[in-house]
Design a protein around this motif. Sequence first.
Motif, PDB file in Angstrom:
ATOM      1  N   TRP A   8       0.869  -0.721  -0.089  1.00 51.26           N
ATOM      2  CA  TRP A   8      -0.208   0.258   0.134  1.00 51.26           C
ATOM      3  C   TRP A   8       0.451   1.032  -0.146  1.00 51.26           C
ATOM      4  CZ3 TRP A   8      -0.071   4.207   2.882  1.00 51.26           C
ATOM      5  CH2 TRP A   8      -1.536   5.261   3.067  1.00 51.26           C
ATOM      6  N   ARG A   9       0.537   2.193  -0.744  1.00 46.41           N
ATOM      7  CA  ARG A   9       1.490   3.834  -0.971  1.00 46.41           C
ATOM      8  C   ARG A   9      -0.380   4.807  -0.462  1.00 46.41           C
ATOM      9  NH1 ARG A   9       4.276   0.655  -3.988  1.00 46.41           N
ATOM     10  NH2 ARG A   9       6.371   0.225  -3.366  1.00 46.41           N
ATOM     11  N   GLY A  10       0.672   5.867   0.042  1.00 44.84           N
ATOM     12  CA  GLY A  10      -0.622   6.729  -0.343  1.00 44.84           C
ATOM     13  C   GLY A  10      -0.607   7.691  -1.611  1.00 44.84           C
ATOM     14  N   ARG A  11      -1.262   8.727  -1.289  1.00 47.40           N
ATOM     15  CA  ARG A  11      -1.177   9.480  -2.277  1.00 47.40           C
ATOM     16  C   ARG A  11      -0.187  10.853  -2.131  1.00 47.40           C
ATOM     17  NH1 ARG A  11      -4.547   8.731  -7.195  1.00 47.40           N
ATOM     18  NH2 ARG A  11      -7.038   7.316  -6.127  1.00 47.40           N
ATOM     19  N   MET A  12       1.040  10.985  -3.342  1.00 45.65           N
ATOM     20  CA  MET A  12       1.708  12.062  -3.687  1.00 45.65           C
ATOM     21  C   MET A  12       1.091  13.541  -3.898  1.00 45.65           C
ATOM     22  SD  MET A  12       5.852  12.219  -3.224  1.00 45.65           S
ATOM     23  CE  MET A  12       6.086  11.490  -5.121  1.00 45.65           C
ATOM     24  N   LEU A  80      13.129   1.900   5.842  1.00 46.24           N
ATOM     25  CA  LEU A  80      12.084   2.311   7.412  1.00 46.24           C
ATOM     26  C   LEU A  80      11.225   1.564   7.688  1.00 46.24           C
ATOM     27  CD1 LEU A  80      14.574   5.760   7.949  1.00 46.24           C
ATOM     28  CD2 LEU A  80      15.382   3.142   8.480  1.00 46.24           C
ATOM     29  N   GLY A  81      10.655   1.265   8.738  1.00 52.70           N
ATOM     30  CA  GLY A  81       9.350   0.910   8.927  1.00 52.70           C
ATOM     31  C   GLY A  81       8.679   2.439   8.880  1.00 52.70           C
ATOM     32  N   SER A  82       7.361   2.274   9.245  1.00 49.99           N
ATOM     33  CA  SER A  82       6.107   3.443   8.934  1.00 49.99           C
ATOM     34  C   SER A  82       6.221   4.197  10.918  1.00 49.99           C
ATOM     35  CB  SER A  82       5.197   2.987   9.064  1.00 49.99           C
ATOM     36  OG  SER A  82       4.424   2.575   7.645  1.00 49.99           O
ATOM     37  N   ASP A  83       6.487   3.832  11.709  1.00 46.05           N
ATOM     38  CA  ASP A  83       7.040   4.142  12.789  1.00 46.05           C
ATOM     39  C   ASP A  83       7.971   5.041  13.056  1.00 46.05           C
ATOM     40  OD1 ASP A  83       4.780   3.944  13.306  1.00 46.05           O
ATOM     41  OD2 ASP A  83       5.811   1.847  14.777  1.00 46.05           O
ATOM     42  N   GLU A  84       9.351   4.598  11.676  1.00 53.01           N
ATOM     43  CA  GLU A  84      10.710   5.316  11.727  1.00 53.01           C
ATOM     44  C   GLU A  84      10.015   6.393  10.906  1.00 53.01           C
ATOM     45  OE1 GLU A  84      13.879   2.185  12.200  1.00 53.01           O
ATOM     46  OE2 GLU A  84      12.768   1.893  11.164  1.00 53.01           O
ATOM     47  N   VAL A  85       9.902   6.157   9.829  1.00 57.39           N
ATOM     48  CA  VAL A  85       9.458   7.773   9.034  1.00 57.39           C
ATOM     49  C   VAL A  85       9.238   8.941  10.510  1.00 57.39           C
ATOM     50  CG1 VAL A  85       8.627   8.216   7.326  1.00 57.39           C
ATOM     51  CG2 VAL A  85       9.787   6.228   7.211  1.00 57.39           C
ATOM     52  N   ARG A  86       8.267   8.437  10.523  1.00 54.31           N
ATOM     53  CA  ARG A  86       7.390   9.298  11.526  1.00 54.31           C
ATOM     54  C   ARG A  86       8.586  10.100  12.481  1.00 54.31           C
ATOM     55  NH1 ARG A  86       1.277   8.847  10.092  1.00 54.31           N
ATOM     56  NH2 ARG A  86       1.034  10.236  11.543  1.00 54.31           N
ATOM     57  N   ARG A  87       9.051   9.244  12.825  1.00 58.15           N
ATOM     58  CA  ARG A  87       9.889   9.693  14.095  1.00 58.15           C
ATOM     59  C   ARG A  87      10.817  10.678  13.589  1.00 58.15           C
ATOM     60  NH1 ARG A  87       9.654   4.795  16.659  1.00 58.15           N
ATOM     61  NH2 ARG A  87      11.674   4.070  15.997  1.00 58.15           N
ATOM     62  N   GLY A 123       8.908   6.060   1.567  1.00 61.37           N
ATOM     63  CA  GLY A 123       9.090   5.529   2.703  1.00 61.37           C
ATOM     64  C   GLY A 123       8.221   6.191   3.480  1.00 61.37           C
ATOM     65  N   LEU A 124       7.668   7.441   3.135  1.00 64.16           N
ATOM     66  CA  LEU A 124       6.949   8.661   3.068  1.00 64.16           C
ATOM     67  C   LEU A 124       4.903   7.509   2.750  1.00 64.16           C
ATOM     68  CD1 LEU A 124       8.683  11.744   2.244  1.00 64.16           C
ATOM     69  CD2 LEU A 124       7.332  10.676   4.684  1.00 64.16           C
ATOM     70  N   ARG A 125       4.988   7.342   1.421  1.00 60.10           N
ATOM     71  CA  ARG A 125       3.912   6.647   1.349  1.00 60.10           C
ATOM     72  C   ARG A 125       3.760   6.179   1.578  1.00 60.10           C
ATOM     73  NH1 ARG A 125       3.561   7.765  -5.462  1.00 60.10           N
ATOM     74  NH2 ARG A 125       1.296   7.796  -5.072  1.00 60.10           N
ATOM     75  N   ARG A 126       4.451   4.895   2.287  1.00 60.42           N
ATOM     76  CA  ARG A 126       3.673   4.375   2.816  1.00 60.42           C
ATOM     77  C   ARG A 126       3.481   4.279   4.455  1.00 60.42           C
ATOM     78  NH1 ARG A 126       5.339  -0.901   1.008  1.00 60.42           N
ATOM     79  NH2 ARG A 126       6.899  -0.680  -1.125  1.00 60.42           N
ATOM     80  N   ALA A 127       3.503   5.605   5.377  1.00 58.10           N
ATOM     81  CA  ALA A 127       3.683   6.125   6.267  1.00 58.10           C
ATOM     82  C   ALA A 127       2.532   7.138   6.272  1.00 58.10           C
ATOM     83  CB  ALA A 127       4.597   6.375   6.979  1.00 58.10           C
TER      84      ALA A 127
END
Length: 265
Positions: A8-12, A80-87, A123-127
């Motif tokens: 899954w990936r979000g929109r950009m 990186l995992g989503s939590d790591e990206v968000r940090r 990674g941003l789009r996955r988070a």
Amino acid sequence: SPPAAGGWRGRMVAVTGSGGVGRSTVAMALATGLAADPRDRALVVLADLALNAQQAVLHDAGDVVPGVLELVEGHRSGPLGSDEVRRLTFDVPDRGYDLLLGLRRHRDWVALRRWAVAAALDGLRRAYRVVVADVDADVEGEVESGSPDIEERNLFARTALPDADLVLVVGTAGVGGTHAQLRVIRDLVAHGVEPGRLLPVVNRAPRGPRARAELTAALARLLSTEVADGGLAANPLFLPERRRLDDLVRDGAPPPPPLVTPLTG
């Protein structure tokens, strides 16, 4: 290696344009409007991918790290995992989105590597559900310039713009503003961005319907050789002049609704 396929990936949404057109303010207003939807609150990130990054100034960010360099560096050895990206982002609680700070100095682009940049954006789009990218319009590479350094310098733009679901090309009214906006659109089409994902945005636009109709007709006529009729995502979006907008930004107030609402729509 390139980012792994699938998943899954979000929109950009990329916001670009030549210098001095208010691109960064438009990107900030768009992120504010998208994050106002309760379903997307805390799931929108505003990523500053410009070489001369200024979202930290516009948000009065007290820190300069972590930022996009740390995000790219973190992806050099693997995803990186989503939590790591968000940090690696900063919460903007009064607007509901997260902020990824940009390069601290223009020359920091020399630390970027092609696959790491692609993996970082992936990674941003996955988070996040929506990524709003504030990015330069310069997509020149080695083929156009004869210089591999130019291509490396423009990695963010060359990677993010073709991959975005929608690209807002910000310009201004008038002969010079229209010419600059046309040049950006032509460069993006030549770079491989589908015209159907390009949306012209005229910032500080005239209020009269006649003047707006003339601008719409002029853009369509001048782009007719590169873009077929109806080829762009939509007719130009007009954003009105907002007095004291700089004062609002300086005071940390959210962008005004007349700027946010059309962009969100």
